[in-house]
Structure formats: C-alpha cells, structure tokens
Design a protein around this motif. Structure first.
Motif, mmCIF file in Angstrom:
data_model
loop_
_atom_site.group_PDB
_atom_site.id
_atom_site.type_symbol
_atom_site.label_atom_id
_atom_site.label_comp_id
_atom_site.label_asym_id
_atom_site.label_seq_id
_atom_site.Cartn_x
_atom_site.Cartn_y
_atom_site.Cartn_z
ATOM 1 N N ALA A 211 0.843 -1.199 0.000
ATOM 2 C CA ALA A 211 0.000 0.000 0.000
ATOM 3 C C ALA A 211 0.874 1.243 0.000
ATOM 4 O O ALA A 211 0.597 2.228 -0.691
ATOM 5 C CB ALA A 211 -0.928 -0.006 1.217
ATOM 6 N N ASP A 217 -5.046 0.695 -2.519
ATOM 7 C CA ASP A 217 -5.938 0.411 -1.402
ATOM 8 C C ASP A 217 -5.944 -1.095 -1.138
ATOM 9 O O ASP A 217 -5.677 -1.897 -2.037
ATOM 10 C CB ASP A 217 -7.357 0.887 -1.712
ATOM 11 N N VAL A 218 -6.258 -1.463 0.090
ATOM 12 C CA VAL A 218 -6.337 -2.873 0.447
ATOM 13 C C VAL A 218 -7.801 -3.260 0.552
ATOM 14 O O VAL A 218 -8.595 -2.562 1.190
ATOM 15 C CB VAL A 218 -5.599 -3.139 1.780
ATOM 16 N N LYS A 256 0.396 5.971 4.313
ATOM 17 C CA LYS A 256 -0.711 5.070 3.966
ATOM 18 C C LYS A 256 -0.477 3.683 4.568
ATOM 19 O O LYS A 256 -1.387 3.074 5.142
ATOM 20 C CB LYS A 256 -0.843 4.974 2.452
ATOM 21 N N GLY A 257 0.734 3.166 4.442
ATOM 22 C CA GLY A 257 1.035 1.851 4.995
ATOM 23 C C GLY A 257 1.046 1.839 6.503
ATOM 24 O O GLY A 257 0.589 0.881 7.135
#
Length: 500
Positions: A211, A217-218, A256-257
């Motif tokens: 990500a 996105d996950v 983000k991660g």
C-alpha cells in the motif's frame, strides 16, 4: 478480461483460462516491451526448454513491467526442481547463489552487453513451483513443490503479484484477476486472505508495505483478515518483520502503509510505541495529536531528503516523540507537558530497535537524533553563544545534516507566523554554524594539543590523567574557540598545577 471469475478463489483449469488473444494490445505491448528490454529472459528460457522444463517470468517483475517501472531484478518460476535449476544456470550465469535452495529458490547474476546500452547486470531468482505453509508453532515454512503454474500462483501473496508470462511463448497468465486489480489499484489475495495469512503471516505486513509502495488500497476482506489474525505475526522472526517494516518506511507513501499497520493492530505487536501516540484528549487538557503529528513530520522529512531514501532520518522522524506518552503531565493551567520526553524517547527507541534486531550503528544514530531533536528550541532568536553552537555541532557529529532536516520537519504548526519565525531562527543557526565552520573546522573539533603533546609537556606516561587533561582542553576549545599553541600550553600547565 484475464479471468472474470477470480473472486471464487478456485484455480481455473487450462480450459477455463482465457485465450492469449484476450489480452489487449496495450497489455501485449507492455509484455513485449518487458521482453525487449530483458533479452536475458528468452536466453534463459531456451536453456530450460532444452532441458525439458518450463520457465515463466512471474510476480513483481510482471507487475512492475505493466506499471512501466521494471528494473534489473527478474523473478522466474519453473517446474524444474532446485538441483535441476542449478545444473541449467551454473554454466550460464556469472555468479550463482544457493542460500535459498532449501526453499526452492536459486539466485544468480547475469551480465549482458550490447552495442547501444553497454553492460547490464541482472539479479535473477528462479523458484520451483511450490506451496508453503507455517506450522502454528514454527517460524519456518514447510516447502512442498507443485506441478503447475496455477498452483504456484495461488500461493502468492496478492493477485497483482500472481501474474506470469510463460516463455518463450510470451503467453500472459492471470488466473486470479491480477490485471483487473492492478488497474483498480487494489490489493487482494489469490485465495482467501485467511488461508494466505495463515500460510505466511508476514503477508499482513506486506499488505501495508505494498500500500505504501504502490499507493494501492487494500480490499476490505483483506483488512478484516489482517485485523482478526494480527497476533499471528508473533511467529515470524524479528529479522523478517524488521525488513518489511524498513521497506514500508522507505516507500514513497509510508503514511498510507503505517495507518493500515496501526489500524489493523499489527503495530501493537511489532511497534507498540507508534499506536501509543494516539493519546486521548479531553476538553480541559488540550495538546497536539501526537500520532498525526509524527506521520506529518515523517512526510516533511521525506520532502527534505536529497537522493536516496534515508532510513535513519525516516525512523528518527517517525519515533522522535515516542517518549511523550510516558512523560505526559496535566498542568494546573490546562496545559499538557512532556518534560524530558526526548531523553525517555531515545531510550525507548534503542530498546525497540534492539528488539527488532537492527544493527547497532543504526540504533545508535536513530536514538541520538531522537535525543537531540529538541535541542534547537533553546536557541530562541539567536541567544546562544558561539560556545553553545559549537556544542550543538559537536553533539550532533556526523548526524548534523540529518538533525537539521529533522528539526525543520518537526514544525507542523498551522500558525504561519510561528512557523515562519521558527524557520528564520533555524536559518540563522545554520548560518552561524557555516561561519564558525569556515573559521574553526567545526566538523572535527579537537583540543589544541593532542595526547602525545600532553604527555610530553606534563612529563607523564599514558594513563587516566592524559584523558582528564584532554577533556579539559576540549572544554576550553568549545568555550573559547581555537587557541594559539602557547596559550594552550599555558592553560594545560595551569590546570596541571591545580591538580596537585
């Protein structure tokens, strides 16, 4: 489409797979370009075919080619067992590594040369079709080999890494819809995420890492499985966890991660000091959102990097305030204080990084930056003496440039006037450091007499007294700047006389 039924997580038969001509012209050109710039692939494939085996480019290599970012690291998969792979690549490669053979992987280095591009080096890994899983009480995977590429692809971490190009036919193989997910910028698992993470719990951290690397996105079901199975990360070795964390932090979009890392509960088990920064606030005691602030400082530090990503700077930016939860105090006037959080934070940083098996030098550098990150705030509007500036430089040592970046990044106030004042003050400090460097060689501050000179002048042999004299002269150097030799000798004799 490569496979419209990839959500079923059932490996398709060869009849189910869409024909090669279903691949769009754009996709075909991407694959052709991949192979055009990587002629080494066809050469290697021919050798496998001559030996009666198949070979396919796979995983991240195919993903990166489709994203237009392929480097010289190439991953292949084959039906050949490791001992057969070694027989094929040894006469062909320039260097061969066998460290991964027990897990079905042979690594090698291949150098090529052509007239236009000159020499190129390819880092290559060839892995036998396989499936692997963890015993719930073991940190080591149990490897078993498979007989089809579909079996191999389903055991890979995410659909965007579960695509292949069969060689030399150049057939695009995508049984789990990786191309669709790549276009949608979403991370899904080829099979069920629960099975995938049970096989290798480190994949939960890889989701956060990808990500951050790809700005993807996950998928919700993947996030749900990560959250439910977070405690499985505890069976993975600290070294593997550390390496994934590094890749996440060094990625282009670490915020983000890291948010996913924290929100799923993985950070509670790997880096609990990070989620601990989400301090509760109430209407009576207000303070900055320390967690959000730390992520912003990280982003601002990244913006100041020059050249390659700097792991020391990024770790220091992320961890610089981890001492705040332990030092938080509610004052009677409604303020919240965090006295000495930099000292406490440096100790916490050292303890956590040591537990994650970071190298000692890296632990030392990051901890030192955490300890020093508040030092500038005593500078005010330039009240420091030259002696104080010298000590600032001396204490930072080789970390001075990083300390400059960290200190500037630590300003996240929305008050533009305050931010401008802090920036001007630090500009002034850097200018003073530059002037003193020109005058005094600040980068290598030493006493004006060395150890041999001290022993000769005082008529003493090596021992503790020489160290004490050296330290005294260093303090004089920091306070007064450079001294003439005669003045230094006189100061040393005066000190020596006071010792008796």
């Amino acid at each position: 489409m490569p496979n419209a039924n990839h959500d079923s997580h059932t490996p398709p038969t060869s009849q189910d797979r869409q024909p090669t001509n279903a691949l769009s012209d754009v996709q075909r050109r991407a694959v052709s370009e991949l192979l055009r710039v990587s002629p080494v692939a066809d050469d290697l494939a021919a050798r496998f075919r001559e030996a009666g085996h198949t070979l396919a480019l796979v995983g991240g290599s195919v993903r990166d080619a489709l994203l237009g970012r392929l480097g010289n690291d190439l991953d292949f998969t084959t039906d050949a067992r490791p001992e057969d792979v070694l027989k094929i690549v040894r006469p062909w490669a320039d260097t061969v590594w066998e460290v991964g053979v027990a897990f079905g992987t042979v690594g090698c280095l291949k150098r090529t040369r052509n007239g236009r591009e000159g020499a190129r080096e390819y880092q290559i890994e060839v892995t036998t079709y396989r499936s692997e899983s963890y015993d719930r009480s073991s940190r080591k995977p149990e490897v078993s080999y498979g007989d089809s590429i579909e079996e191999d692809l389903v055991r890979r971490d995410f659909t965007v890494n579960a695509m292949a190009v069969a060689l030399p036919e150049k057939e695009f193989i995508d049984p789990y819809g990786g191309l669709e997910d790549l276009a949608a910028k979403v991370l899904r698992t080829p099979g069920s995420p629960e099975d995938s993470f049970s096989d290798d719990p480190l994949r939960m951290m890889r989701a956060a890492r990808f990500a951050a690397q790809l700005d993807f996105d996950v998928a919700p079901e993947v996030v749900a499985a990560m959250t439910a199975m977070a405690d499985r990360i505890e069976i993975v070795s600290a070294e593997r966890v550390r390496d994934e964390l590094n890749k996440l932090i060094l990625a282009p979009y670490p915020r983000k991660g890291l948010k996913l890392f924290v929100d799923t509960g993985l950070a509670d088990l790997v880096l609990p000091e990070l989620p601990a920064l989400r301090l509760e606030r109430d209407e009576h005691h207000r303070h900055k959102d320390v967690y959000g602030h730390s992520l912003t400082v990280l982003e601002q530090a990244i913006a100041l990097e020059e050249g390659e990503p700097d792991l020391v700077l990024r770790l220091a930016a992320l961890l610089h305030d981890i001492g705040k939860p332990k030092t938080r105090r509610f004052e009677s006037d409604g303020r919240v204080s965090f006295h000495h959080h930099e000292v406490v934070g440096a100790k916490m940083t050292k303890a956590r990084m040591t537990k994650l098996k970071y190298p000692n030098d890296l632990v030392k550098d990051v901890s030192r930056l955490v300890e020093l990150h508040l030092r500038f705030h005593g500078y005010g509007t330039g009240e420091w003496t030259d002696s104080a500036v010298r000590r600032y430089v001396r204490d930072a040592g080789p970390l001075l440039d990083r300390l400059h970046k960290l200190t500037r990044s630590d300003c996240t106030t929305r008050n533009k006037r305050k931010a401008a004042a802090l920036s001007r003050a630090y500009d002034g400090l850097e200018e003073r450091i530059a002037r003193l460097k020109e005058q005094e060689e600040l980068d290598s501050i030493r006493p004006d007499l060395d150890g041999n000179e001290i022993m000769e002048i005082l008529g003493v042999r090596p021992g503790p007294v020489v160290g004490k004299a050296y330290k005294h002269l260093l303090e004089l150097r920091l306070e007064q700047g450079p001294m003439e030799r005669g003045d230094a000798v006189a100061a040393l004799k005066e000190w020596w006389a006071a010792q008796s």
